[in-house]
Design an enzyme around this catalytic site. Structure first.
Site, mmCIF file in Angstrom:
data_model
loop_
_atom_site.group_PDB
_atom_site.id
_atom_site.type_symbol
_atom_site.label_atom_id
_atom_site.label_comp_id
_atom_site.label_asym_id
_atom_site.label_seq_id
_atom_site.Cartn_x
_atom_site.Cartn_y
_atom_site.Cartn_z
ATOM 1 N N GLU A 296 25.988 29.537 41.750
ATOM 2 C CA GLU A 296 27.419 29.290 41.934
ATOM 3 C C GLU A 296 27.607 29.045 43.414
ATOM 4 O O GLU A 296 27.215 29.872 44.246
ATOM 5 C CB GLU A 296 28.240 30.490 41.446
ATOM 6 C CG GLU A 296 29.736 30.196 41.388
ATOM 7 C CD GLU A 296 30.493 30.854 42.526
ATOM 8 O OE1 GLU A 296 31.004 30.096 43.387
ATOM 9 O OE2 GLU A 296 30.583 32.082 42.560
ATOM 10 N N CYS A 330 35.452 32.712 46.505
ATOM 11 C CA CYS A 330 34.952 31.411 46.043
ATOM 12 C C CYS A 330 36.069 30.622 45.379
ATOM 13 O O CYS A 330 36.073 29.393 45.391
ATOM 14 C CB CYS A 330 33.818 31.603 45.037
ATOM 15 S SG CYS A 330 32.495 32.685 45.576
#
Length: 546
Positions: A296, A330
Site C-alpha cells: 500500500e 495515507c
C-alpha cells in the site's frame, strides 16, 4: 492441514475511549507520558528472541520537541539482516507445524494486552514518537491494532474452513485443500504514520504460519519497540518475528538476493515500492518461489463536492479529512473540488474552523494539531508553501506559516489553485496542506473526469452531495479512482471489519489490509485428492469391442 476447527470469539470493534478531562484513560496516559519522558531508552534489535546491539546508535526525539531525547536505537548492518533471516528460517519448522489455534491464541492475547495493561504505554509511545494527539493515538495504536489482531484470527479460521464441495463423487474420493505458509521468509517494511499498520504487517503474515524479518521506519522505532515487547509477552516464539533497523539499501542488498525470500508486506512511498518491485523482478531467478508482493503506497486523496452538497458537511470533511494527524494519514484529503455556488460558504466555515485549531505538543491534550514527523518532511512542505505564496495564480486561503525552532510545526494550510493541474493538486505532499479547485457548478460531469485523471494514485476519495443522481453518477465515474470510496463523509477513518483498506493504480496492490483478501496472500494452497479404492486396470470401458 490444521489439527482441528474450533469456534473463535466473534470480534467487535474496540470501543474508542474519550480521553475527556478527568477520565481514567487520560490520567493513565498522562502519567505514562511523564514516565517515558523521564528516561532515555537503549533500544536493541530483536533477533531470534535475543536483544542485539550494534553500538552504532541513532537518536530518537519527539517531532514536536526535537531537543528532547527519548532514547537511542541500534542501527543494523547487513550482517544483522542475515542473522535475522537465519533466525527466522530456524524458527520456521516448529512455527508452521504449530496448530493454528495456538498461533491464534498468541495474537488474541496480544490484543488483550494492548486493550488492558499496555494501552497507555503503547499510546504514549505513539504520541511521543510520532506526534499524535491522544485521540489519534487511541484510534491507531489501541483500537485499530486490537481490531487487526482479533479480526485476522477470525479471517484465518474462515480461510482454513474453506474446502472443495463434494459433488457427484460419493465417498470414494476425498478432496481437500491445505493452506500452507509460504516457502521461505517474509519481509515486513512498515511506515511511521500508523502504529497499527506497523503491527499488522508482520503479524498478519506470522499468523498464517510464516516467519518474518521486520524493518520499521526509523521514525516509528519508539513504538515498534513497545509492540515487540507486547508480542513477546503474549508468547510469540523466538525468531518468528525479528525486529531490525538497517538502512533500506542494506536490507535490500541482503533480502532481495536471498533464495528463501518469499514475499514482502509493505506500506510506504510509491517510489520505494516500485524500486523494490523492479529489484525483485531483476532477481527473480535467485528465488525458490515467485515472491508475493503486497504493498500500500501513496495517495492524492480527494473530496469532490456537488452543487447540491451541504456546505457545512463539506467544510467539516475538509477540516477533519485534511488535517487530522497533520495530514499524514495515507487517506488524508489533499485535493478538493468545490462547486462555485457553495464555495464562499464552505470557505467561511473552514477558515473559521482553522482559526480555532490549537497547535502544539501532544502532551497538552487540548492541541488538535501537532508536528509533522521530521525535518525532511517539514522542509519539503515549507518549500511547497513558499512556492504557492510566490505564484500569482494561486491563493493561500488559510494558514501558510511554519516554524521548526522547537518542533516541526506546519500550520494547516489551504491553497486555492486556478489551474486544476497545479503542482500541489497532483503531487503527494503528506502533510497538512490541502489544495482546492473551484469549478463551475454546472460542469460536474466534466470535473469528475478531471478528478479521475489528475493523479496517478487511487487510494481514497469522497463525494459529497444531496442529489442521489449526482451521487450515482460520481460513484460510477470515479469507480477506479479510489479503493476506499466515501459518500457524504471524509475520505479517512477506515475501520477494520467494516472497510478493508487499500487502493490501486499508483497506490498499491489493493490487497485490503483488515480482510481475508490480505491473509490469502500469505498462504500457498495445496489441493489433496485421496482415492479410497483406486483402480487396478488401466482399461476404460470405451476400449471394449462391440
Amino acid at each position: 492441514m490444521p489439527k482441528g476447527f474450533y469456534t473463535v470469539p466473534v470480534p467487535v470493534n474496540e470501543p474508542v475511549k474519550s480521553y475527556a478531562a478527568g477520565s481514567p484513560e487520560r490520567i493513565a496516559t498522562q502519567a505514562m507520558l511523564k514516565e517515558l519522558r523521564s528516561i532515555e531508552l537503549d533500544i536493541p534489535m530483536y533477533i531470534g528472541g535475543k536483544e542485539v546491539r550494534s553500538g552504532e546508535k541513532i537518536r530518537l526525539a519527539p517531532p514536536h520537541d526535537h531537543k528532547h531525547t527519548l532514547g537511542y536505537f541500534h542501527k543494523s548492518t547487513k550482517e544483522h539482516v542475515s542473522q535475522a533471516i537465519d533466525a527466522a528460517l530456524a524458527a520456521k519448522p516448529k512455527w508452521e507445524a504449530l496448530s493454528w489455534e495456538h498461533r491464534a491464541s498468541i495474537f488474541l492475547k496480544a490484543a488483550e494486552l494492548i486493550a488492558g495493561p499496555y494501552r497507555a504505554k503503547l499510546n504514549a509511545a505513539t504520541m511521543l514518537g510520532q506526534s499524535k494527539n491522544a485521540f489519534q493515538a487511541e484510534i491507531d495504536s489501541a483500537c485499530e491494532i486490537i481490531d487487526f489482531l482479533k479480526y485476522n484470527v477470525l479471517y484465518m479460521t474462515e480461510i482454513y474452513q474453506q474446502q472443495p464441495p463434494v459433488a457427484g463423487t460419493g465417498f470414494g474420493v476425498w478432496n481437500r485443500v491445505e493452506q500452507r505458509p509460504l516457502e521461505g521468509f517474509i519481509y515486513a517494511l512498515t511506515p511511521f504514520n500508523f502504529t497499527a499498520i506497523a503491527g499488522n504487517l508482520p503479524t498478519s503474515c506470522a499468523m498464517m504460519g510464516n516467519v518474518v524479518v521486520w524493518k520499521p521506519s526509523n521514525t516509528q522505532v519508539y513504538s515498534a519497540n513497545v509492540l515487540m515487547e507486547i508480542f513477546m509477552k503474549a508468547g510469540l516464539p523466538d525468531g518468528v518475528i525479528n525486529l531490525i533497523y538497517p538502512s533500506g539499501p542494506d536490507a535490500a542488498d541482503v533480502i532481495f538476493a536471498h533464495a528463501d525470500f518469499a514475499g514482502i508486506h509493505f506500506t510506504g512511498s510509491t517510489e520505494v515500492f516500485q524500486n523494490i518491485w523492479k529489484t525483485i523482478g531483476n532477481n527473480i531467478h535467485k528465488f525458490k518461489t515467485y515472491p508475493r508482493i503486497v504493498g500500500e503506497t501513496g495517495g492524492k486523496d480527494f473530496i469532490m463536492a456537488h452543487k447540491s452538497a451541504d456546505a457545512k458537511i463539506v467544510a467539516t470533511a475538509i477540516s477533519r479529512g485534511a488535517f487530522e494527524y497533520q495530514g499524514q494519514k495515507c487517506s488524508a484529503a489533499s485535493r478538493a473540488y468545490m462547486p462555485s455556488n457553495i464555495w464562499e460558504e464552505v470557505k467561511a466555515q473552514v477558515v473559521a474552523d482553522l482559526k480555532t485549531f490549537k497547535m502544539g505538543p501532544t502532551e497538552d491534550f487540548t492541541n488538535f494539531i501537532n508536528a509533522v514527523i521530521d525535518e525532511k518532511s517539514f522542509d519539503k512542505l515549507a518549500k511547497y508553501i513558499d512556492g504557492a505564496k510566490a505564484d500569482k495564480n494561486v491563493e493561500i486561503v488559510a494558514g501558510g506559516n511554519y516554524d521548526k525552532s522547537n518542533g516541526y510545526f506546519i500550520e494547516p494550510t489551504i491553497i486555492k489553485a486556478n489551474d486544476p493541474k497545479y503542482v500541489t493538486m497532483c503531487e503527494e505532499l503528506f502533510g497538512p496542506v490541502l489544495t482546492l479547485y473551484v469549478y463551475d457548478a454546472d460542469k460536474y460531469e466534466e470535473t469528475l473526469k478531471l478528478v479521475d485523471s489528475t493523479s496517478i494514485y487511487a487510494l481514497t476519495g469522497a463525494i459529497i452531495a444531496q442529489d442521489r443522481y449526482a451521487i450515482e453518477l460520481g460513484t460510477k465515474a470515479l469507480r477506479n479512482a479510489a479503493g476506499n470510496f466515501y459518500i457524504n463523509d471524509k475520505p479517512t477513518g477506515a475501520v477494520v471489519g467494516q472497510q478493508p483498506f487499500g487502493g490501486a493504480r499508483g497506490s498499491g496492490t489493493n490487497d485490503k489490509a483488515g480482510s481475508m483478501i490480505n491473509l490469502l496472500r500469505w498462504v500457498s494452497p495445496r489441493t489433496i485428492k485421496e482415492t479410497f479404492v483406486p483402480p487396478t486396470d488401466y482399461r476404460y470401458p470405451f476400449l471394449q469391442k462391440d
